[in-house]
Design an enzyme around this catalytic site. Structure first.
Site, PDB file in Angstrom:
ATOM      1  CB  THR A  67    -103.103  -2.753   1.370  1.00 52.81           C
ATOM      2  OG1 THR A  67    -102.812  -3.976   2.051  1.00 52.81           O
ATOM      3  CG2 THR A  67    -102.267  -1.631   1.955  1.00 52.81           C
ATOM      4  CE  LYS A  92    -102.378  -0.700  -6.972  1.00 48.04           C
ATOM      5  NZ  LYS A  92    -102.267  -2.129  -7.029  1.00 48.04           N
ATOM      6  CG  ASP A 129    -106.455  -9.630  -6.715  1.00 49.57           C
ATOM      7  OD1 ASP A 129    -107.110 -10.695  -6.680  1.00 49.57           O
ATOM      8  OD2 ASP A 129    -105.636  -9.307  -5.830  1.00 49.57           O
TER       9      ASP A 129
END
Length: 248
Positions: A10, A13, A105
């Site tokens: 989505t 960062k 992640d």
């Protein structure tokens, strides 16, 4: 300086840290907005730092986007742009599963909080709702459930009579209209899902855990989940930053 990033389904960062690990600049970019034609405009904010950057590291679950960004940054900085799983992260945590099938992640989250004498369950509210289990310095696996926001968006897109809805806390279970009924279903339904999965992890492992919440909706469920929880907003980026110590 150190340039790090987290490329999610989505959102992307990006963060720049000093060599002493002090945050200098960060930015969030919609993952779908990144393509070969707009890399310059999306990463223009990096221009003033490019000559000072000495290390580049990303975790990514979107290989095509990482490849685009990697090629762009490598050309701009003349540095190698690493992905977290390319490094010898077993120096920081013991991985008890097939690392090829675990998103970097999730490994970054585990590395961020692992301690030799503590156990953690990480609940990450992202595109999926991830549960990751860290026992001492061992990543032992986890659970994947549908993401809250993704499930809500899919329901709204598939059901023509359901209006756009922003989730929030709701005390009453029985809704008096479509909006309150859906909010109840998602808020109380996901609270039950989270509590039950945590309970089953504890039952299977016979361990006590600290519960860590991260991701966009962590704040929504922090007070509804049974037991004491901690919110760590930048857990993934913190883990990636820790892994930069492996880059020589």
């Amino acid at each position: 300086m150190i340039l790090i990033g987290d490329i999610g389904n989505t959102e992307i960062k990006i963060a720049i840290y000093s060599n002493s690990k002090k945050l200098i600049k960060n930015k969030r970019i919609n993952t779908n907005f990144i393509n070969k034609q707009n890399l310059n405009s999306n990463f223009r904010f990096l221009n003033k730092y490019l000559n000072s950057i000495k290390k580049i590291l990303f975790c990514s679950v979107v290989p095509k986007k990482f490849l685009l960004i990697k090629n762009y940054l490598s050309k701009k900085t003349k540095l190698k742009c690493f992905e977290l799983k390319q490094l010898n992260i077993e120096k920081l945590i013991n991985i008890k599963v097939n690392r090829k099938q675990i998103g970097s992640d999730r490994l970054a989250n585990a590395i961020s909080i692992s301690k030799p004498n503590k156990n953690f369950i990480i609940v990450d509210f992202g595109t999926a709702t991830n549960f990751d289990v860290v026992i001492k310095n061992n990543y032992i696996g986890g659970v994947l459930a549908p993401g809250v926001q993704l499930s809500l968006s899919n329901l709204i897109n598939k059901a023509s009579l359901i209006p756009p809805i922003n989730l929030n806390k709701i005390k009453k279970v029985i809704g008096k209209n479509t909006s309150s009924a859906i909010k109840s279903g998602f808020y109380h339904g996901y609270t039950g899902l989270i509590d039950n999965i945590i309970k089953l992890i504890i039952k299977q492992t016979k361990k006590n855990f600290s519960i860590i919440l991260t991701g966009g909706l962590a704040h929504l469920f922090a007070n509804s989940i049974k037991g004491k929880v901690q919110i760590k907003k930048d857990l993934t980026i913190s883990g990636v930053l820790k892994v930069t110590n492996l880059i020589k």
